[in-house]
Design a protein around this motif. Sequence first.
Motif, PDB file in Angstrom:
ATOM      1  N   ALA A 206     -17.028  11.358  -4.391  1.00  0.00           N
ATOM      2  CA  ALA A 206     -17.259  11.388  -5.836  1.00  0.00           C
ATOM      3  C   ALA A 206     -18.353  10.415  -6.247  1.00  0.00           C
ATOM      4  O   ALA A 206     -19.077  10.668  -7.206  1.00  0.00           O
ATOM      5  N   GLN A 207     -18.479   9.301  -5.544  1.00  0.00           N
ATOM      6  CA  GLN A 207     -19.503   8.279  -5.803  1.00  0.00           C
ATOM      7  C   GLN A 207     -19.525   7.833  -7.273  1.00  0.00           C
ATOM      8  O   GLN A 207     -20.574   7.690  -7.874  1.00  0.00           O
ATOM      9  N   LEU A 208     -18.336   7.608  -7.816  1.00  0.00           N
ATOM     10  CA  LEU A 208     -18.243   7.144  -9.192  1.00  0.00           C
ATOM     11  C   LEU A 208     -18.226   5.622  -9.214  1.00  0.00           C
ATOM     12  O   LEU A 208     -17.782   4.979  -8.267  1.00  0.00           O
ATOM     13  N   LYS A 209     -18.729   5.073 -10.318  1.00  0.00           N
ATOM     14  CA  LYS A 209     -18.748   3.635 -10.497  1.00  0.00           C
ATOM     15  C   LYS A 209     -17.781   3.269 -11.621  1.00  0.00           C
ATOM     16  O   LYS A 209     -17.436   4.102 -12.448  1.00  0.00           O
ATOM     17  N   LEU A 210     -17.361   2.021 -11.652  1.00  0.00           N
ATOM     18  CA  LEU A 210     -16.427   1.553 -12.673  1.00  0.00           C
ATOM     19  C   LEU A 210     -16.964   1.820 -14.079  1.00  0.00           C
ATOM     20  O   LEU A 210     -16.205   2.195 -14.978  1.00  0.00           O
ATOM     21  N   VAL A 211     -18.243   1.670 -14.276  1.00  0.00           N
ATOM     22  CA  VAL A 211     -18.846   1.902 -15.593  1.00  0.00           C
ATOM     23  C   VAL A 211     -18.642   3.347 -16.055  1.00  0.00           C
ATOM     24  O   VAL A 211     -18.528   3.612 -17.256  1.00  0.00           O
ATOM     25  N   ASP A 212     -18.529   4.285 -15.107  1.00  0.00           N
ATOM     26  CA  ASP A 212     -18.321   5.697 -15.432  1.00  0.00           C
ATOM     27  C   ASP A 212     -16.966   5.923 -16.099  1.00  0.00           C
ATOM     28  O   ASP A 212     -16.778   6.911 -16.803  1.00  0.00           O
ATOM     29  N   PHE A 213     -16.036   5.000 -15.874  1.00  0.00           N
ATOM     30  CA  PHE A 213     -14.688   5.136 -16.423  1.00  0.00           C
ATOM     31  C   PHE A 213     -14.504   4.404 -17.747  1.00  0.00           C
ATOM     32  O   PHE A 213     -13.452   4.497 -18.362  1.00  0.00           O
TER      33      PHE A 213
ATOM     34  N   PHE B 231     -17.583   3.681 -20.092  1.00  0.00           N
ATOM     35  CA  PHE B 231     -18.593   4.114 -21.054  1.00  0.00           C
ATOM     36  C   PHE B 231     -18.941   5.580 -20.833  1.00  0.00           C
ATOM     37  O   PHE B 231     -19.453   5.945 -19.775  1.00  0.00           O
ATOM     38  N   PRO B 232     -18.672   6.426 -21.829  1.00  0.00           N
ATOM     39  CA  PRO B 232     -18.903   7.869 -21.645  1.00  0.00           C
ATOM     40  C   PRO B 232     -20.382   8.239 -21.560  1.00  0.00           C
ATOM     41  O   PRO B 232     -21.232   7.566 -22.136  1.00  0.00           O
ATOM     42  N   PHE B 233     -20.635   9.294 -20.817  1.00  0.00           N
ATOM     43  CA  PHE B 233     -21.915   9.986 -20.749  1.00  0.00           C
ATOM     44  C   PHE B 233     -23.023   9.199 -20.043  1.00  0.00           C
ATOM     45  O   PHE B 233     -24.198   9.475 -20.236  1.00  0.00           O
ATOM     46  N   LEU B 234     -22.683   8.207 -19.208  1.00  0.00           N
ATOM     47  CA  LEU B 234     -23.691   7.428 -18.483  1.00  0.00           C
ATOM     48  C   LEU B 234     -23.737   7.764 -17.000  1.00  0.00           C
ATOM     49  O   LEU B 234     -24.581   7.246 -16.283  1.00  0.00           O
ATOM     50  N   SER B 235     -22.846   8.602 -16.528  1.00  0.00           N
ATOM     51  CA  SER B 235     -22.727   8.888 -15.104  1.00  0.00           C
ATOM     52  C   SER B 235     -23.920   9.672 -14.577  1.00  0.00           C
ATOM     53  O   SER B 235     -24.575  10.428 -15.304  1.00  0.00           O
ATOM     54  N   ASP B 236     -24.174   9.494 -13.296  1.00  0.00           N
ATOM     55  CA  ASP B 236     -25.202  10.298 -12.630  1.00  0.00           C
ATOM     56  C   ASP B 236     -24.668  11.680 -12.284  1.00  0.00           C
ATOM     57  O   ASP B 236     -25.439  12.616 -12.087  1.00  0.00           O
TER      58      ASP B 236
ATOM     59  N   LEU C 216     -18.054  14.525 -17.194  1.00  0.00           N
ATOM     60  CA  LEU C 216     -17.382  13.279 -16.844  1.00  0.00           C
ATOM     61  C   LEU C 216     -17.259  12.389 -18.077  1.00  0.00           C
ATOM     62  O   LEU C 216     -16.248  11.717 -18.281  1.00  0.00           O
ATOM     63  N   GLY C 217     -18.293  12.419 -18.927  1.00  0.00           N
ATOM     64  CA  GLY C 217     -18.264  11.645 -20.165  1.00  0.00           C
ATOM     65  C   GLY C 217     -17.126  12.067 -21.077  1.00  0.00           C
ATOM     66  O   GLY C 217     -16.518  11.222 -21.754  1.00  0.00           O
ATOM     67  N   LEU C 218     -16.818  13.354 -21.093  1.00  0.00           N
ATOM     68  CA  LEU C 218     -15.661  13.812 -21.873  1.00  0.00           C
ATOM     69  C   LEU C 218     -14.372  13.215 -21.329  1.00  0.00           C
ATOM     70  O   LEU C 218     -13.489  12.807 -22.093  1.00  0.00           O
TER      71      LEU C 218
ATOM     72  N   LEU D 176     -14.308   9.590 -22.421  1.00  0.00           N
ATOM     73  CA  LEU D 176     -13.982   9.533 -23.848  1.00  0.00           C
ATOM     74  C   LEU D 176     -12.492   9.808 -24.064  1.00  0.00           C
ATOM     75  O   LEU D 176     -11.823   9.109 -24.834  1.00  0.00           O
ATOM     76  N   ALA D 177     -11.967  10.782 -23.360  1.00  0.00           N
ATOM     77  CA  ALA D 177     -10.534  11.099 -23.451  1.00  0.00           C
ATOM     78  C   ALA D 177      -9.698   9.906 -23.001  1.00  0.00           C
ATOM     79  O   ALA D 177      -8.697   9.572 -23.639  1.00  0.00           O
TER      80      ALA D 177
END
Length: 185
Positions: free
Chosen positions: A72-79, A81-86, A92-94, A97-98
């Motif tokens: 998945a290569q997700l970062k903590l910031v992805d969880f 702040f919405p809509f910043l993910s690569d 993912l931003g939704l 936000l949820a």
Amino acid sequence: MDEALWALGRGTGITALVFLTVSMILGIVTRSGRALPGLPRFGVQNVHRAAALIGVILVVVHMLALLADPYAQLKLVDFVFPFLSDYRAFWLGLGTLAFDILFAVSLTGLLRNLIGSRTFRLVHWSAYALWPIAFAHGLGNGTDSGHTWFLAIAIGSAVAVTGAVLWRLRTDFVEYSTLRLAEGT
């Protein structure tokens, strides 16, 4: 191990949708002041809270599994702040936000006695936005969204929540009975 984390992330996301759907419906039933057949009003409230708690736990496990999953290569910031993910920034931003809304609703639920009923209700109303945002996240970002079994769960959840919300909006909803009495209808 990678496949196990991916499966855990997927499974907990789908299961969280089911529990949050149950919580949403029972929250509406609780607000109506009605009991369910075989379950008194306080029982409906308890099941609502239990379903919400289990849903929150599943969402947290969903997030942790995907954070730990190297695919998945997700970062903590992805969880946070919405809509910043690569990766699929919108979908993912939704989900982010949820989660932010879910966190606020959960926190006010825990602090209800300290913050008062008015603040609790005001924040709790955001659950009406939370559910469709999380639902859209699951449809747009879920790797199982093309499978018939997932679509059956999603459609069933959408029909159930839509029916409950439409029932909630009716003028003969119990909450409005005092208003009808005041108006003389």
